[in-house]
Design a protein around this motif. Structure first.
Motif, short mmCIF file in Angstrom:
data_model
loop_
_atom_site.label_atom_id
_atom_site.label_comp_id
_atom_site.label_asym_id
_atom_site.label_seq_id
_atom_site.Cartn_x
_atom_site.Cartn_y
_atom_site.Cartn_z
N ASP A 165 101.59 -63.43 21.79
CA ASP A 165 102.30 -62.49 22.65
C ASP A 165 101.84 -62.70 24.09
O ASP A 165 100.74 -63.21 24.35
CB ASP A 165 102.00 -61.05 22.22
CG ASP A 165 102.98 -60.05 22.81
OD1 ASP A 165 103.98 -60.47 23.43
OD2 ASP A 165 102.75 -58.84 22.66
N CYS A 166 102.69 -62.30 25.02
CA CYS A 166 102.36 -62.39 26.44
C CYS A 166 103.05 -61.23 27.14
O CYS A 166 104.27 -61.08 27.03
CB CYS A 166 102.79 -63.73 27.02
SG CYS A 166 102.32 -63.96 28.76
N PHE A 185 113.85 -60.81 40.83
CA PHE A 185 112.75 -61.28 39.97
C PHE A 185 113.24 -61.46 38.54
O PHE A 185 113.91 -60.59 37.98
CB PHE A 185 111.60 -60.28 40.01
CG PHE A 185 110.40 -60.68 39.21
CD1 PHE A 185 109.48 -61.59 39.71
CD2 PHE A 185 110.16 -60.14 37.95
CE1 PHE A 185 108.37 -61.96 38.98
CE2 PHE A 185 109.05 -60.50 37.21
CZ PHE A 185 108.15 -61.41 37.73
N HIS A 186 112.88 -62.60 37.93
CA HIS A 186 113.29 -62.90 36.55
C HIS A 186 112.05 -62.77 35.65
O HIS A 186 111.27 -63.72 35.52
CB HIS A 186 113.87 -64.30 36.46
CG HIS A 186 115.07 -64.50 37.32
ND1 HIS A 186 116.32 -64.06 36.97
CD2 HIS A 186 115.21 -65.08 38.54
CE1 HIS A 186 117.18 -64.36 37.93
NE2 HIS A 186 116.52 -64.98 38.90
N PHE A 206 99.62 -61.69 33.92
CA PHE A 206 100.08 -61.65 32.54
C PHE A 206 98.86 -61.79 31.63
O PHE A 206 97.90 -62.49 31.97
CB PHE A 206 101.06 -62.79 32.24
CG PHE A 206 102.41 -62.60 32.86
CD1 PHE A 206 103.40 -61.90 32.21
CD2 PHE A 206 102.69 -63.15 34.11
CE1 PHE A 206 104.65 -61.73 32.78
CE2 PHE A 206 103.94 -62.98 34.69
CZ PHE A 206 104.93 -62.27 34.03
N GLN A 207 98.91 -61.15 30.48
CA GLN A 207 97.85 -61.32 29.49
C GLN A 207 98.47 -61.86 28.21
O GLN A 207 99.48 -61.34 27.73
CB GLN A 207 97.12 -60.01 29.20
CG GLN A 207 95.89 -60.19 28.33
CD GLN A 207 95.03 -58.92 28.28
OE1 GLN A 207 95.13 -58.15 27.34
NE2 GLN A 207 94.19 -58.73 29.29
N ALA A 208 97.87 -62.92 27.69
CA ALA A 208 98.40 -63.59 26.51
C ALA A 208 97.39 -63.56 25.38
O ALA A 208 96.18 -63.73 25.60
CB ALA A 208 98.78 -65.03 26.83
N GLU A 263 107.59 -66.78 30.53
CA GLU A 263 107.60 -68.10 29.90
C GLU A 263 106.79 -69.10 30.71
O GLU A 263 106.10 -69.96 30.15
CB GLU A 263 109.04 -68.58 29.74
CG GLU A 263 109.84 -67.80 28.69
CD GLU A 263 111.28 -68.25 28.62
OE1 GLU A 263 111.63 -69.20 29.37
OE2 GLU A 263 112.05 -67.66 27.86
N ARG A 264 106.86 -68.98 32.03
CA ARG A 264 106.07 -69.88 32.87
C ARG A 264 104.58 -69.63 32.68
O ARG A 264 103.79 -70.58 32.62
CB ARG A 264 106.44 -69.67 34.34
CG ARG A 264 107.80 -70.21 34.71
CD ARG A 264 108.02 -70.19 36.21
NE ARG A 264 109.23 -70.91 36.58
CZ ARG A 264 109.50 -71.31 37.81
NH1 ARG A 264 108.64 -71.07 38.79
NH2 ARG A 264 110.60 -71.96 38.07
#
Length: 247
Positions: free
Chosen positions: A137-138, A75-76, A154-156, A82-83
């Motif tokens: 931020d994310c 996993f990256h 994810f939370q941005a 970024e995605r």
């Protein structure tokens, strides 16, 4: 008559003095609390600071990332984050441009969600605007495993100018001159077993053996169960963004 007039003058002076005293105290309080003698300006200052201060996000990357890496060693994280940011920007820009333009790593659920939103705006003859977007931020917010799939959230934290216009270009909501701060959750899913997950994500993924074209049921398989050909690790490719939601 003179006594009554005298008492009236005294009463007026007392009221005036009381008003002056209250005004002075309010100004003192406003200067101490807000740095301005006007209470109204003080509240406006608070409101402006509120809308201009980036929202904090509930980042728990350290808590969930070890679990994700244990389940998916390849996993990256940085690329996936970024995605998530890219999809969030593309999703809002699609609304702004009234045209769906999303990257290829989103699934049909998110596309359908966006289609419904654009259809709602069209039915009302509204145009929704998101301009000058900036993601502060994310961070990883959650990780769950259920019903044949894994889901990362994810939370941005993001800012933008947001407003909705009607067909006459009258603003019906939002404000084109106020920068708005908010948060979004972006869900990214990984289908482990399509038979279990198909009821919720019927065509979220369509992976096949590169040799014989047979469907790959379990994305963790290293070999095709039909022809025995090796299957290249699709770890990062098989994650797809399924939902974008303001929180």
């Amino acid at each position: 008559m003179q006594i009554t007039l005298f008492l009236l003058i005294i009463l007026v002076c007392l009221i005036g003095g009381l008003v002056f005293y209250i005004k002075t105290k309010i100004e003192e309080f406003s200067r101490t609390a807000f740095g301005t003698k006007s209470l109204l300006q003080g509240f406006q200052k608070i409101e402006q600071e509120y809308v201009s201060t980036p929202k904090s996000i509930a980042g728990v990357t350290r808590l969930y990332l070890p679990n994700i890496m244990e389940d998916f060693p390849d996993f990256h994280y940085d690329e996936m984050r970024e995605r998530a940011e890219h999809v969030l920007s593309a999703y809002l820009l699609s609304i702004n441009n009234n045209h769906i333009d999303l990257p290829d790593y989103v699934n049909s659920d998110l596309i359908h969600q966006l289609e419904l939103h654009l259809a709602m705006l069209s039915s009302k003859q509204y145009k929704e605007h998101f301009t000058n977007m900036l993601i502060h931020d994310c961070q990883l917010n959650n990780y769950t495993k259920q019903k044949g799939k894994c889901k990362i959230t994810f939370q941005a934290s993001i800012q933008y100018y947001h407003y909705v216009e009607d067909n006459n270009k009258e603003i019906v909501s939002g404000n084109k001159s106020v920068c708005f701060q908010t948060r979004y959750n972006i869900d990214v899913i990984y289908i482990q077993d399509r038979d279990l997950a198909e009821f919720e994500y019927s065509d979220a993924l369509a992976l096949n053996c590169p040799n014989c074209g047979a469907p790959v049921k379990n994305l963790g398989d290293k070999f095709c169960e039909y022809c025995g050909s090796g299957i290249v690790s699709l770890n990062i490719k098989t994650w797809s963004v399924s939902d974008v939601k303001e929180v």
